[in-house]
Write a protein that holds these residues in place. Structure first.
Motif, PDB file in Angstrom:
ATOM      1  N   UNK A  24      37.219  30.257  39.322  1.00  0.00           N
ATOM      2  CA  UNK A  24      38.642  30.481  39.073  1.00  0.00           C
ATOM      3  C   UNK A  24      38.794  31.761  38.249  1.00  0.00           C
ATOM      4  N   UNK A  25      39.730  32.597  38.629  1.00  0.00           N
ATOM      5  CA  UNK A  25      39.927  33.887  37.972  1.00  0.00           C
ATOM      6  C   UNK A  25      40.972  33.747  36.865  1.00  0.00           C
ATOM      7  N   UNK A  26      40.534  33.915  35.601  1.00  0.00           N
ATOM      8  CA  UNK A  26      41.439  33.897  34.468  1.00  0.00           C
ATOM      9  C   UNK A  26      42.151  35.233  34.313  1.00  0.00           C
ATOM     10  N   UNK A  27      43.119  35.298  33.409  1.00  0.00           N
ATOM     11  CA  UNK A  27      43.939  36.497  33.279  1.00  0.00           C
ATOM     12  C   UNK A  27      43.157  37.721  32.808  1.00  0.00           C
ATOM     13  N   UNK A  28      42.039  37.520  32.103  1.00  0.00           N
ATOM     14  CA  UNK A  28      41.198  38.637  31.641  1.00  0.00           C
ATOM     15  C   UNK A  28      39.909  38.767  32.444  1.00  0.00           C
ATOM     16  N   UNK A  29      39.842  38.065  33.565  1.00  0.00           N
ATOM     17  CA  UNK A  29      38.604  37.993  34.341  1.00  0.00           C
ATOM     18  C   UNK A  29      38.610  38.938  35.528  1.00  0.00           C
ATOM     19  N   UNK A  30      37.393  39.282  35.944  1.00  0.00           N
ATOM     20  CA  UNK A  30      37.163  40.075  37.149  1.00  0.00           C
ATOM     21  C   UNK A  30      36.277  39.247  38.069  1.00  0.00           C
ATOM     22  N   UNK A  31      36.741  39.027  39.298  1.00  0.00           N
ATOM     23  CA  UNK A  31      35.944  38.299  40.281  1.00  0.00           C
ATOM     24  C   UNK A  31      35.068  39.293  41.024  1.00  0.00           C
ATOM     25  N   UNK A  32      33.759  39.053  40.965  1.00  0.00           N
ATOM     26  CA  UNK A  32      32.787  39.984  41.544  1.00  0.00           C
ATOM     27  C   UNK A  32      32.036  39.312  42.679  1.00  0.00           C
ATOM     28  N   UNK A  70      30.600  44.057  43.775  1.00  0.00           N
ATOM     29  CA  UNK A  70      31.885  44.702  44.047  1.00  0.00           C
ATOM     30  C   UNK A  70      33.028  43.802  43.605  1.00  0.00           C
ATOM     31  N   UNK A  71      34.025  44.422  42.975  1.00  0.00           N
ATOM     32  CA  UNK A  71      35.190  43.668  42.510  1.00  0.00           C
ATOM     33  C   UNK A  71      36.002  43.191  43.707  1.00  0.00           C
ATOM     34  N   UNK A  82      39.580  47.417  39.346  1.00  0.00           N
ATOM     35  CA  UNK A  82      40.421  47.046  40.490  1.00  0.00           C
ATOM     36  C   UNK A  82      39.530  46.637  41.653  1.00  0.00           C
ATOM     37  N   UNK A  83      40.106  45.989  42.644  1.00  0.00           N
ATOM     38  CA  UNK A  83      39.360  45.565  43.823  1.00  0.00           C
ATOM     39  C   UNK A  83      38.688  46.769  44.469  1.00  0.00           C
ATOM     40  N   UNK A  84      37.435  46.601  44.841  1.00  0.00           N
ATOM     41  CA  UNK A  84      36.664  47.659  45.468  1.00  0.00           C
ATOM     42  C   UNK A  84      35.749  48.410  44.530  1.00  0.00           C
ATOM     43  N   UNK A  85      35.966  48.282  43.206  1.00  0.00           N
ATOM     44  CA  UNK A  85      35.084  48.955  42.244  1.00  0.00           C
ATOM     45  C   UNK A  85      33.674  48.369  42.304  1.00  0.00           C
ATOM     46  N   UNK A  86      32.679  49.229  42.162  1.00  0.00           N
ATOM     47  CA  UNK A  86      31.291  48.776  42.072  1.00  0.00           C
ATOM     48  C   UNK A  86      30.931  48.648  40.594  1.00  0.00           C
ATOM     49  N   UNK A  87      30.464  47.468  40.200  1.00  0.00           N
ATOM     50  CA  UNK A  87      30.286  47.148  38.785  1.00  0.00           C
ATOM     51  C   UNK A  87      28.947  46.448  38.557  1.00  0.00           C
TER      52      UNK A  87
END
Length: 334
Positions: A24-32, A70-71, A82-87
């Motif tokens: 689950x994606x929280x407000x400060x979270x990044x789904x990778x 990838x985000x 943002x979506x598409x960023x490599x992290x």
């Protein structure tokens, strides 16, 4: 999603591949979306229950502490990614779980992947990179012209530590086998000791810093090679009261850690040197600084093997064997 989990400490058949709910994606979270996951001895120690008093995980527990990917989605308060960023990242304790197809990571624990690295190479960096940064830069304040002894120079931590120490301008001594001498010298080691033939205590003297990753016997000998005022930072124990305070542990565990480290700290005081324990923490800003060093060519990843996702247990067993030269990585997605 698919993930490798354990249902209890010391599982008889290793990790179990399972279908688990998407995070689950929280407000400060990044789904990778996980492309690759580094494998570390810490994974083995978590699996065996070595840290269960300090890190009481709930089961089933998704394993894994290193990730590159990838985000896919970001929380409502995320601004940097943002979506598409490599992290890449070492997720925070209690939020681990990189041996999976997806993971959510707090924005503050994440950094942009070094542009020069593949996903597999990037996944090899976060845990060892942050461990070494926090040991040599944060705790030791290693300076140009100082001397540092880095144990097990051909391992995951050692290969990174040699390079960072040389970048900081230190003289580096390390131990390894004869077969790995060329490797550690290529990373910048100035003094290389074959641990099978030589006793490092007979060779090294008046060192400023030791990064200890081995057993208690090696730790005690390492205290004796330090000059007065020198610092030994251990990533293999024993944990000390300062670590207990940092983790906010209860009074009982603080007392336990006081007695676990009492003999070591007493020996250090008698020698006029300092002993401290380091259990690295997730830290996106520091990982960003490591990214800059890598992109500038100051540090390169040292890889041993890449295992396919289905062979995650084999990857962990290989790390546990102690034979790895550099890092071991699991390829999760193409």
């Amino acid at each position: 999603m698919k993930a490798f989990v354990i249902d209890r400490y010391k599982p008889e058949n290793g990790m179990r591949k399972a279908n688990v709910p998407d995070p689950v994606v929280g407000e400060n979270d990044v789904l990778v979306q996980v492309h690759a996951a580094g494998v570390n001895l810490l994974d083995s120690k978590i699996k065996s229950g070595e840290f269960k008093a300090m890190l009481p995980y709930k089961f089933p527990l998704i394993m894994g502490h290193d990730v590159a990917g990838e985000v896919v989605e970001v929380g409502s308060r995320v601004r940097k990614f943002k979506a598409g960023d490599q992290v890449y990242a070492r997720p925070a304790d209690f939020r681990i779980g990189t041996f999976a197809e997806l993971i959510t990571i707090h924005e503050s624990d994440l950094a942009f992947k070094p542009a020069s690295l593949s996903m597999e190479e990037a996944a090899s960096i976060p845990l060892v990179g942050l461990t070494v940064w926090q040991a040599l830069v944060e705790k030791a304040n290693l300076q140009r012209g100082q001397k540092v002894f880095i144990q097990a120079g051909s391992g995951g931590v050692g290969t990174f530590a040699i390079q960072l120490a040389k970048h900081l301008g230190a003289t580096v001594a390390t131990t390894t086998s004869a077969a790995n001498t060329a490797l550690v010298k290529s990373l910048g080691a100035d003094v290389v000791i074959d641990y099978r033939k030589e006793d490092f205590e007979a060779v090294l003297k008046d060192y400023d810093v030791v990064l200890n990753s081995q057993d208690s016997t090696t730790l005690e000998k390492s205290l004796r090679i330090l000059k007065p005022g020198g610092k030994l930072i251990s990533i293999s124990g024993p944990p000390d009261p300062a670590f207990a305070r940092e983790l906010g542990l209860n009074v009982v565990l603080k007392v336990v850690m006081f007695f676990l480290s009492f003999a070591t700290k007493r020996k250090a005081r008698r020698l006029g040197v300092d002993y401290s324990f380091l259990f690295m923490r997730a830290e996106g800003n520091q990982l960003g600084k490591i990214t800059e060093l890598i992109n500038a060519g100051g540090i390169r990843p040292v890889m041993d093997k890449i295992f396919p996702f289905d062979q995650a247990n084999d990857a962990l067993a290989y790390v546990e064997s102690g034979r790895a030269k550099g890092k071991v990585v699991i390829r999760v997605a193409q």
